[in-house]
Design a protein around this motif. Structure first.
Motif, PDB file in Angstrom:
ATOM      1  N   ALA A  80      -4.704 -11.830  -0.214  1.00 59.07           N
ATOM      2  CA  ALA A  80      -4.050 -10.887  -1.110  1.00 59.07           C
ATOM      3  C   ALA A  80      -4.459 -11.073  -2.562  1.00 59.07           C
ATOM      4  O   ALA A  80      -4.107 -10.249  -3.412  1.00 59.07           O
ATOM      5  CB  ALA A  80      -2.534 -11.019  -0.987  1.00 59.07           C
ATOM      6  N   SER A  81      -5.204 -12.135  -2.858  1.00 58.88           N
ATOM      7  CA  SER A  81      -5.703 -12.301  -4.226  1.00 58.88           C
ATOM      8  C   SER A  81      -6.585 -11.124  -4.625  1.00 58.88           C
ATOM      9  O   SER A  81      -6.734 -10.831  -5.820  1.00 58.88           O
ATOM     10  CB  SER A  81      -6.477 -13.614  -4.353  1.00 58.88           C
ATOM     11  OG  SER A  81      -7.644 -13.594  -3.551  1.00 58.88           O
ATOM     12  N   LEU A  82      -7.158 -10.414  -3.642  1.00 61.16           N
ATOM     13  CA  LEU A  82      -7.962  -9.233  -3.957  1.00 61.16           C
ATOM     14  C   LEU A  82      -7.091  -8.115  -4.517  1.00 61.16           C
ATOM     15  O   LEU A  82      -7.536  -7.340  -5.372  1.00 61.16           O
ATOM     16  CB  LEU A  82      -8.699  -8.760  -2.704  1.00 61.16           C
ATOM     17  CG  LEU A  82      -9.716  -9.735  -2.133  1.00 61.16           C
ATOM     18  CD1 LEU A  82     -10.368  -9.161  -0.898  1.00 61.16           C
ATOM     19  CD2 LEU A  82     -10.769 -10.080  -3.165  1.00 61.16           C
ATOM     20  N   ALA A  83      -5.858  -8.012  -4.030  1.00 66.82           N
ATOM     21  CA  ALA A  83      -4.938  -7.036  -4.597  1.00 66.82           C
ATOM     22  C   ALA A  83      -4.610  -7.401  -6.036  1.00 66.82           C
ATOM     23  O   ALA A  83      -4.488  -6.532  -6.909  1.00 66.82           O
ATOM     24  CB  ALA A  83      -3.665  -6.967  -3.759  1.00 66.82           C
ATOM     25  N   VAL A  84      -4.475  -8.704  -6.293  1.00 66.82           N
ATOM     26  CA  VAL A  84      -4.257  -9.167  -7.667  1.00 66.82           C
ATOM     27  C   VAL A  84      -5.444  -8.781  -8.546  1.00 66.82           C
ATOM     28  O   VAL A  84      -5.279  -8.302  -9.673  1.00 66.82           O
ATOM     29  CB  VAL A  84      -4.032 -10.691  -7.699  1.00 66.82           C
ATOM     30  CG1 VAL A  84      -3.929 -11.191  -9.135  1.00 66.82           C
ATOM     31  CG2 VAL A  84      -2.777 -11.061  -6.915  1.00 66.82           C
ATOM     32  N   THR A  85      -6.654  -8.981  -8.027  1.00 66.49           N
ATOM     33  CA  THR A  85      -7.855  -8.619  -8.780  1.00 66.49           C
ATOM     34  C   THR A  85      -7.854  -7.139  -9.118  1.00 66.49           C
ATOM     35  O   THR A  85      -8.207  -6.738 -10.232  1.00 66.49           O
ATOM     36  CB  THR A  85      -9.120  -8.967  -7.967  1.00 66.49           C
ATOM     37  OG1 THR A  85      -9.122 -10.366  -7.703  1.00 66.49           O
ATOM     38  CG2 THR A  85     -10.376  -8.608  -8.733  1.00 66.49           C
ATOM     39  N   ALA A  86      -7.455  -6.306  -8.157  1.00 59.53           N
ATOM     40  CA  ALA A  86      -7.423  -4.869  -8.398  1.00 59.53           C
ATOM     41  C   ALA A  86      -6.435  -4.508  -9.499  1.00 59.53           C
ATOM     42  O   ALA A  86      -6.740  -3.718 -10.398  1.00 59.53           O
ATOM     43  CB  ALA A  86      -7.070  -4.139  -7.102  1.00 59.53           C
ATOM     44  N   LEU A  97      -7.620   3.127 -10.794  1.00 56.42           N
ATOM     45  CA  LEU A  97      -7.507   3.079  -9.343  1.00 56.42           C
ATOM     46  C   LEU A  97      -7.056   4.430  -8.806  1.00 56.42           C
ATOM     47  O   LEU A  97      -6.187   5.076  -9.380  1.00 56.42           O
ATOM     48  CB  LEU A  97      -6.497   2.008  -8.914  1.00 56.42           C
ATOM     49  CG  LEU A  97      -6.705   0.584  -9.428  1.00 56.42           C
ATOM     50  CD1 LEU A  97      -5.672  -0.341  -8.800  1.00 56.42           C
ATOM     51  CD2 LEU A  97      -8.101   0.101  -9.127  1.00 56.42           C
ATOM     52  N   SER A  98      -7.653   4.843  -7.702  1.00 55.23           N
ATOM     53  CA  SER A  98      -7.250   6.084  -7.058  1.00 55.23           C
ATOM     54  C   SER A  98      -5.945   5.870  -6.297  1.00 55.23           C
ATOM     55  O   SER A  98      -5.471   4.746  -6.128  1.00 55.23           O
ATOM     56  CB  SER A  98      -8.348   6.549  -6.094  1.00 55.23           C
ATOM     57  OG  SER A  98      -8.463   5.640  -5.006  1.00 55.23           O
ATOM     58  N   ARG A  99      -5.382   6.951  -5.816  1.00 63.51           N
ATOM     59  CA  ARG A  99      -4.151   6.833  -5.029  1.00 63.51           C
ATOM     60  C   ARG A  99      -4.401   6.027  -3.759  1.00 63.51           C
ATOM     61  O   ARG A  99      -3.540   5.254  -3.321  1.00 63.51           O
ATOM     62  CB  ARG A  99      -3.630   8.220  -4.677  1.00 63.51           C
ATOM     63  CG  ARG A  99      -3.115   9.020  -5.873  1.00 63.51           C
ATOM     64  CD  ARG A  99      -2.575  10.365  -5.430  1.00 63.51           C
ATOM     65  NE  ARG A  99      -2.067  11.121  -6.566  1.00 63.51           N
ATOM     66  CZ  ARG A  99      -1.554  12.359  -6.464  1.00 63.51           C
ATOM     67  NH1 ARG A  99      -1.495  12.947  -5.267  1.00 63.51           N
ATOM     68  NH2 ARG A  99      -1.117  12.980  -7.532  1.00 63.51           N
ATOM     69  N   LEU A 100      -5.567   6.211  -3.166  1.00 61.33           N
ATOM     70  CA  LEU A 100      -5.902   5.465  -1.959  1.00 61.33           C
ATOM     71  C   LEU A 100      -5.970   3.970  -2.241  1.00 61.33           C
ATOM     72  O   LEU A 100      -5.511   3.143  -1.447  1.00 61.33           O
ATOM     73  CB  LEU A 100      -7.246   5.959  -1.406  1.00 61.33           C
ATOM     74  CG  LEU A 100      -7.713   5.320  -0.089  1.00 61.33           C
ATOM     75  CD1 LEU A 100      -6.711   5.611   1.022  1.00 61.33           C
ATOM     76  CD2 LEU A 100      -9.096   5.840   0.285  1.00 61.33           C
ATOM     77  N   GLU A 101      -6.534   3.609  -3.399  1.00 58.49           N
ATOM     78  CA  GLU A 101      -6.650   2.198  -3.770  1.00 58.49           C
ATOM     79  C   GLU A 101      -5.293   1.590  -4.096  1.00 58.49           C
ATOM     80  O   GLU A 101      -5.002   0.449  -3.709  1.00 58.49           O
ATOM     81  CB  GLU A 101      -7.617   2.065  -4.947  1.00 58.49           C
ATOM     82  CG  GLU A 101      -9.051   2.399  -4.543  1.00 58.49           C
ATOM     83  CD  GLU A 101      -9.940   2.765  -5.726  1.00 58.49           C
ATOM     84  OE1 GLU A 101     -11.158   2.795  -5.549  1.00 58.49           O
ATOM     85  OE2 GLU A 101      -9.398   3.039  -6.820  1.00 58.49           O
ATOM     86  N   TRP A 102      -4.451   2.326  -4.790  1.00 56.41           N
ATOM     87  CA  TRP A 102      -3.094   1.843  -5.015  1.00 56.41           C
ATOM     88  C   TRP A 102      -2.342   1.720  -3.695  1.00 56.41           C
ATOM     89  O   TRP A 102      -1.515   0.815  -3.501  1.00 56.41           O
ATOM     90  CB  TRP A 102      -2.334   2.773  -5.948  1.00 56.41           C
ATOM     91  CG  TRP A 102      -2.598   2.529  -7.403  1.00 56.41           C
ATOM     92  CD1 TRP A 102      -3.184   3.375  -8.286  1.00 56.41           C
ATOM     93  CD2 TRP A 102      -2.276   1.347  -8.143  1.00 56.41           C
ATOM     94  NE1 TRP A 102      -3.251   2.795  -9.524  1.00 56.41           N
ATOM     95  CE2 TRP A 102      -2.705   1.557  -9.478  1.00 56.41           C
ATOM     96  CE3 TRP A 102      -1.673   0.136  -7.817  1.00 56.41           C
ATOM     97  CZ2 TRP A 102      -2.554   0.600 -10.474  1.00 56.41           C
ATOM     98  CZ3 TRP A 102      -1.519  -0.825  -8.815  1.00 56.41           C
ATOM     99  CH2 TRP A 102      -1.953  -0.582 -10.118  1.00 56.41           C
ATOM    100  N   GLY A 103      -2.656   2.637  -2.773  1.00 56.73           N
ATOM    101  CA  GLY A 103      -2.058   2.547  -1.450  1.00 56.73           C
ATOM    102  C   GLY A 103      -2.457   1.266  -0.736  1.00 56.73           C
ATOM    103  O   GLY A 103      -1.643   0.650  -0.037  1.00 56.73           O
ATOM    104  N   ALA A 104      -3.728   0.851  -0.909  1.00 53.78           N
ATOM    105  CA  ALA A 104      -4.193  -0.394  -0.294  1.00 53.78           C
ATOM    106  C   ALA A 104      -3.454  -1.592  -0.873  1.00 53.78           C
ATOM    107  O   ALA A 104      -3.129  -2.543  -0.150  1.00 53.78           O
ATOM    108  CB  ALA A 104      -5.704  -0.548  -0.484  1.00 53.78           C
ATOM    109  N   VAL A 105      -3.185  -1.562  -2.186  1.00 58.34           N
ATOM    110  CA  VAL A 105      -2.388  -2.626  -2.802  1.00 58.34           C
ATOM    111  C   VAL A 105      -0.997  -2.673  -2.178  1.00 58.34           C
ATOM    112  O   VAL A 105      -0.452  -3.740  -1.876  1.00 58.34           O
ATOM    113  CB  VAL A 105      -2.288  -2.420  -4.326  1.00 58.34           C
ATOM    114  CG1 VAL A 105      -1.335  -3.427  -4.950  1.00 58.34           C
ATOM    115  CG2 VAL A 105      -3.658  -2.523  -4.976  1.00 58.34           C
TER     116      VAL A 105
END
Length: 280
Positions: A80-86, A97-105
């Motif tokens: 989940a550190s990748l979500a932190v990076t985002a 970030l797009s809506r899809l990317e925020w959705g991934a977070v």
């Protein structure tokens, strides 16, 4: 769990700093394999040093977490550190970030929530001598893979290096559970040397992976290497369990967190610097 999430924050923030520093330190004569010269040049840059400092804090928090909760929970938190990076990229580097990317977070966060609800206490398994020797062997294999990775095509080199680096960090996760203390008696424990060798190999190969090719591929390999294997070892050999009747929720949460992290892997990629005016 708080320590695991704190480690994720440290690792996620450090990843972009290290990627930028590794590429800035690269030289044409480095070739395509793994080299210590690249690492030595990278550590002279303040970004890489700052990243290492964050990694050190994160590692301490990770050790505390591994001593109290199952390995599969800590592994998912590290992914989940990748979500932190985002999120850090969106806030500090003004990456949109797009809506899809925020959705991934949100997916990663949901997976971690499910894991937190389902996870039980860490297992009480102490690990056999065969397991400890096996860890040491895997750490040595990681270095061997790094040595031959330079012969691979460009498309797969970064993925293999990232997977090997993640495996090295996965060895560290398991070895922490097999080292009781840093006493003289532990000098005879193979897990101690697996911890040291796996950590060193992981840092060396990750530095090369971030410079040699796609950081997206390298980070995706890193996530897979440091989550799946250690989780299996924790459940099968060390007795990690879930709360009664919530095994399905733990499995689902683990898969959801890792899948969301893989979707966010490209946020380890540093933005290219614009060319100076008048060049072509």
């Amino acid at each position: 769990m708080v320590c695991a999430l704190g480690a994720a924050v440290c690792f996620g923030t450090a990843s972009v700093l290290q990627a930028v520093a590794a590429r800035a330190a690269a030289r044409p004569e480095d070739g395509s394999g793994v080299g210590t010269a690249l690492f030595l040049r990278a550590v002279r840059q303040w970004r890489y040093l700052a990243g290492l400092a964050l990694d050190a804090v994160g590692f301490v928090l990770q050790i505390i977490a591994l001593r109290h909760i199952p390995i599969y929970v800590v592994g998912a938190a590290m992914a989940a550190s990748l979500a932190v990076t985002a999120v850090v990229s969106a806030r500090l580097l003004r990456v949109r970030l797009s809506r899809l990317e925020w959705g991934a977070v949100g997916v990663v966060s949901a997976g971690l929530l499910m894991l937190g609800l389902a996870s039980g206490e860490e297992g009480d398994g102490v690990g056999t001598l065969a397991l400890k020797l096996g860890l040491l062997g895997v750490a040595g294999l990681v270095l061997l893979v790094g040595a031959v990775a330079g012969r691979l095509p460009d498309g797969s080199r970064a993925l293999v290096l990232g997977l090997a680096a993640g495996t090295g960090f996965g060895v560290v996760e398991v070895a922490v559970r097999l080292v009781n203390s840093f006493s003289l008696q532990e000098l005879l424990n193979p897990a101690l040397y697996a911890l040291l060798l796996g950590g060193a190999a992981g840092f060396l190969l990750l530095t090369s992976a971030l410079q040699r090719g796609s950081v997206t591929a390298a980070t995706a390999g890193l996530v897979l290497g440091e989550t799946v294997g250690p989780a299996v070892v924790g459940v099968v050999w060390l007795g990690d369990r879930t709360r009664e009747g919530l095994e399905w929720l733990a499995v689902l949460g683990f898969l959801v967190a890792v899948a969301g992290s893989l979707a966010l892997a490209r946020f380890g990629e540093p933005e290219p610097e614009p060319e100076p005016a008048g060049t072509g």
